[in-house]
Enzyme design. Structure first.
Site, PDB file in Angstrom:
ATOM      1  CE1 TYR A 155       0.316   1.890   4.073  1.00  0.00           C
ATOM      2  CE2 TYR A 155       0.834  -0.363   4.607  1.00  0.00           C
ATOM      3  CZ  TYR A 155       1.043   0.776   5.016  1.00  0.00           C
ATOM      4  OH  TYR A 155       1.699   1.476   6.254  1.00  0.00           O
ATOM      5  CB  CYS A 156       1.665   3.849  -1.708  1.00  0.00           C
ATOM      6  SG  CYS A 156       0.798   3.988  -3.243  1.00  0.00           S
TER       7      CYS A 156
END
Length: 221
Positions: free
Chosen positions: A176-177
């Protein structure tokens, strides 16, 4: 003619809309959704000059989208509240549904790099409780330190290749970011899949996870 209360309200709403009407300001809001930032850090992350970043921040502050606090001689900016995230999400969904140009970009870049279904927050939370997944935070390390998903491993995208040996090839990986259109997680998943890992991305990012009331950890001082 005098202005009615409704017209006065619409004028203020329009001021908020105008503040959102620049791509650099939207990018600044995405960065501020990760945590507090000074103008110099925002300028560095967005590729703007300090003067230009400061002007955009002033517009966002006047519209009530960004607030600031003083920490010694530094001024740190942050999103005014979670309603800003909701506003950005609504803007994104309307554009996705109604603008052919947005649909073309999404299909041409993001969909091509996301052939497997992304993982929902609820699904990831369940798999975290079972210990059945490795979660990678591929944002820069300083953003990880401000807050991250429980048990996540900080592995910025530019370090991924050199640190593949740290990952268990038998375990699923979820990356994820910063948000649903942050390219870091797309590129990380593509790189992991190319090397034989079973990898997915989280369908949203850290700000949406936090806004949903899901647990967040911060790096130890």
């Amino acid at each position: 003619m005098s202005t009615t209360p409704k017209q006065a309200l619409f004028a203020e709403f329009a001021a908020v809309a105008r503040a959102l009407g620049h791509p650099h300001r939207l990018e600044i809001l995405e960065h501020l959704a990760q945590g507090e930032r000074g103008v110099e850090a925002l300028a560095e992350r967005t590729g703007l000059s300090v003067a230009n970043a400061s002007q955009h921040l002033q517009q966002l502050r006047r519209a009530g989208l960004v607030a600031a606090r003083r920490d010694g001689k530094f001024v740190l900016c942050h999103l005014a509240d979670d309603g800003v995230l909701q506003l950005l999400s609504a803007l994104r969904h309307v554009a996705e549904r109604n603008l052919a140009e947005v649909d073309s970009i999404v299909r041409g870049y993001f969909a091509d790099r996301d052939s497997l279904e992304p993982v929902s927050p609820d699904e990831l939370l369940g798999r975290l409780r079972e210990g059945a997944v490795t979660v990678l935070d591929v944002r820069p390390a300083d953003e990880f330190a401000m807050g991250h998903l429980p048990g996540a491993v900080s592995m910025p995208l530019d370090q991924l290749e050199a640190r593949l040996a740290e990952l268990d090839p038998t375990q699923d990986v979820v990356a994820y970011c910063r948000g649903p259109y942050c390219v870091l997680s797309f590129e990380a998943v593509a790189a992991l899949r190319a090397r034989g890992f079973k990898a997915h991305r989280l369908e949203d990012g850290l700000p949406e996870w936090r806004a949903a009331g899901l647990p967040i950890e911060a790096a130890a001082a």
